[in-house]
Design a protein around this motif. Structure first.
Motif, PDB file in Angstrom:
ATOM      1  N   VAL A  60      -9.948  -6.970  -8.189  1.00 54.82           N
ATOM      2  CA  VAL A  60     -10.390  -5.984  -9.182  1.00 54.82           C
ATOM      3  C   VAL A  60      -9.287  -5.712 -10.201  1.00 54.82           C
ATOM      4  N   LYS A  61      -8.024  -5.715  -9.757  1.00 59.66           N
ATOM      5  CA  LYS A  61      -6.918  -5.533 -10.698  1.00 59.66           C
ATOM      6  C   LYS A  61      -6.972  -6.562 -11.818  1.00 59.66           C
ATOM      7  N   GLU A 138      -1.106  -5.108  -3.114  1.00 59.42           N
ATOM      8  CA  GLU A 138      -1.155  -4.434  -1.814  1.00 59.42           C
ATOM      9  C   GLU A 138      -0.454  -3.090  -1.748  1.00 59.42           C
ATOM     10  N   ARG A 139       0.086  -2.574  -2.879  1.00 67.25           N
ATOM     11  CA  ARG A 139       0.686  -1.231  -2.782  1.00 67.25           C
ATOM     12  C   ARG A 139       0.735  -0.466  -4.087  1.00 67.25           C
ATOM     13  N   ILE A 140       0.379  -1.058  -5.217  1.00 68.85           N
ATOM     14  CA  ILE A 140       0.433  -0.329  -6.480  1.00 68.85           C
ATOM     15  C   ILE A 140      -0.877   0.408  -6.725  1.00 68.85           C
ATOM     16  N   ARG A 141      -0.788   1.571  -7.349  1.00 62.17           N
ATOM     17  CA  ARG A 141      -2.002   2.305  -7.744  1.00 62.17           C
ATOM     18  C   ARG A 141      -2.717   1.537  -8.846  1.00 62.17           C
ATOM     19  N   ALA A 203       9.027  -2.490  -1.467  1.00 59.71           N
ATOM     20  CA  ALA A 203       8.353  -3.516  -0.674  1.00 59.71           C
ATOM     21  C   ALA A 203       7.149  -2.939   0.064  1.00 59.71           C
ATOM     22  N   ARG A 204       6.245  -3.822   0.452  1.00 58.45           N
ATOM     23  CA  ARG A 204       5.129  -3.423   1.302  1.00 58.45           C
ATOM     24  C   ARG A 204       5.636  -2.948   2.661  1.00 58.45           C
ATOM     25  N   LEU A 406       3.267   8.452  -9.288  1.00 58.45           N
ATOM     26  CA  LEU A 406       2.054   7.813  -9.792  1.00 58.45           C
ATOM     27  C   LEU A 406       2.052   6.297  -9.637  1.00 58.45           C
ATOM     28  N   LEU A 407       3.167   5.726  -9.210  1.00 59.44           N
ATOM     29  CA  LEU A 407       3.281   4.268  -9.215  1.00 59.44           C
ATOM     30  C   LEU A 407       2.653   3.633  -7.981  1.00 59.44           C
TER      31      LEU A 407
END
Length: 449
Positions: A60-61, A138-141, A203-204, A406-407
């Motif tokens: 989706v990104k 896998e971890r950014i908004r 990192a994740r 927000l990141l």
């Protein structure tokens, strides 16, 4: 019955010129279509490189980055390219054709070029966003990703392109910069932008152990990633076609004005693909890196695809394909940076290799009047500019987003999976569960050196 009059020389000339114009338009139309395949590739590549619980969010990104890029590039990006070639002070007269209300920016029977070139550049912009996208999966908004992607694609890269990928850009006129396939403007800028963001994103969960161990987090479908990478390679033929200028009634030229041919690009692109694959294979024996090496090879040879003797393109691509996984390993093992798809190694580091190698094998004259010839120092200085143009905004804007929380998604959301949190939809609802609870980190396999 009236006799049909013979066509005049003037009418025949007009017909030939219109035919040439239409042929030019058709060429870039299909280049743009092929470039869309790049994004099909990135979509599959990043979804495959994600764990099941994040597969759709990663896809989706890419879809949203593409969608947001088109209108923002229409309103901002094209004007930047046309007007900012001298630096930070715009040439308002030159930029007038890129203003949203210009006659050039819409249906206009007297202009067959603006829309088709704008379309190709939009796809270049979307490519920078997709390069960045893979580094932060896998971890950014989603919201912060879109802000950063639009900044990169509709402002940052196109500013770099105006400086160094424009017939009168100051990097070319002052330093003799040459970069046929945009290794600097697209790949280096996107790679260094991603690096800046990674420093603030972190990192994740589970990627690195408490004692500095490097844990491998494997995506849910390596075959999907491999297919995606191969589609990117296919799309590069459209990307590189968009780097060559159709000159009706005359020879093709590069964006810098030197004459070249599609034959030259064909020789060197295919040799670069092969060289990159073999270089990565020698270093890793991994199929994921072999196809990533194909991309790294194209990027490394891209600056001189219009100039190189094919075996030289192969050699430079081999170096690029070998360097990319080495750089990625250094980032993870020494600096504890988590780049899941090796975006910086493939695009940032290989872009540096490409610009410098053209400088090493320099001596080619520059066709821009008054500009210095292509040289190592000119390529080196320009590479530094491209790195800074990418890194500085990526680092500082992501730093601000991180300071305000927000990141990055919260740890609980990361553990649950972004498909549930951001999409929400499961990629494979009738198969294995998205998260099987093997451990609290979500790490799927063991440690690696």
């Amino acid at each position: 019955m009236m006799e049909q009059s013979a066509p005049t020389l003037a009418s025949l000339q007009a017909m030939i010129e219109m035919s040439d114009t239409i042929n030019m338009e058709i060429f870039y139309w299909f280049c743009t279509g092929l470039m869309v395949i790049i994004h099909v590739g990135f979509l599959a590549y990043e979804m495959g490189a994600s764990r099941l619980k994040n597969a759709l969010a990663s896809g989706v990104k890419n879809i949203l980055a593409f969608a947001f890029m088109v209108p923002t590039f229409f309103f901002i990006g094209w004007w930047i390219y046309l007007s900012m070639y001298n630096g930070f002070v715009p040439d308002f007269e030159a930029g007038a054709a890129g203003l949203p209300w210009s006659e050039n920016m819409g249906p206009n029977l007297s202009d067959n070029a603006s829309g088709i070139f704008w379309g190709a550049f939009v796809l270049f912009a979307a490519t920078t966003a997709s390069i960045f996208s893979g580094a932060v999966i896998e971890r950014i908004r989603m919201s912060s990703f879109l802000v950063l992607a639009v900044l990169l694609g509709s402002v940052v890269w196109i500013l770099a392109a105006s400086w160094g990928w424009h017939p009168t850009g100051w990097l070319t006129t002052e330093w003799g910069y040459h970069d046929f396939g945009a290794a600097g403007a697209v790949h280096m800028v996107a790679g260094f932008f991603a690096l800046g963001v990674l420093l603030n994103l972190g990192a994740r969960i589970g990627r690195f152990g408490p004692k500095g161990e490097v844990n491998t987090i494997v995506g849910h479908s390596v075959p999907m990633s491999m297919i995606g990478l191969m589609l990117i390679v296919v799309g590069f033929f459209g990307f590189l076609g968009g780097c060559i200028i159709y000159m009706p009634g005359a020879q093709w030229t590069s964006i810098f004005g030197n004459e070249t041919t599609l034959s030259a690009i064909s020789f060197n692109t295919l040799m670069a693909i092969a060289g990159g694959i073999i270089g990565a294979y020698v270093m890793t024996r991994q199929p994921f890196w072999m196809l990533s090496g194909a991309i790294a090879g194209i990027v490394a040879s891209a600056p001189g695809l219009d100039l190189y003797y094919p075996p030289l393109a192969f050699l430079i691509a081999f170096i690029g394909g070998a360097v990319a996984p080495m750089v990625d390993k250094i980032l993870s093992s020494r600096f504890k940076l988590d780049d899941p798809v090796g975006a910086f190694g493939v695009h940032g580091a290989s872009g540096v290799v490409g610009l410098l190698m053209l400088g090493v094998f320099s001596g080619f004259p520059n066709v821009v009047e008054g500009a210095p010839n292509i040289s190592f120092m000119g390529q080196l200085q320009s590479a530094v500019v491209m790195a800074l143009v990418g890194f500085i905004p990526g680092y500082f804007v992501s730093l601000v987003l991180a300071k305000f929380g927000l990141l990055r998604v919260p740890p609980k959301a990361e553990m649950a999976g972004l498909d549930i949190v951001e999409v929400p939809l499961q990629a494979y609802p009738e198969s294995v569960p998205a998260y099987n609870g093997k451990d609290d980190s979500g790490v799927s396999v063991g440690k690696t050196a």
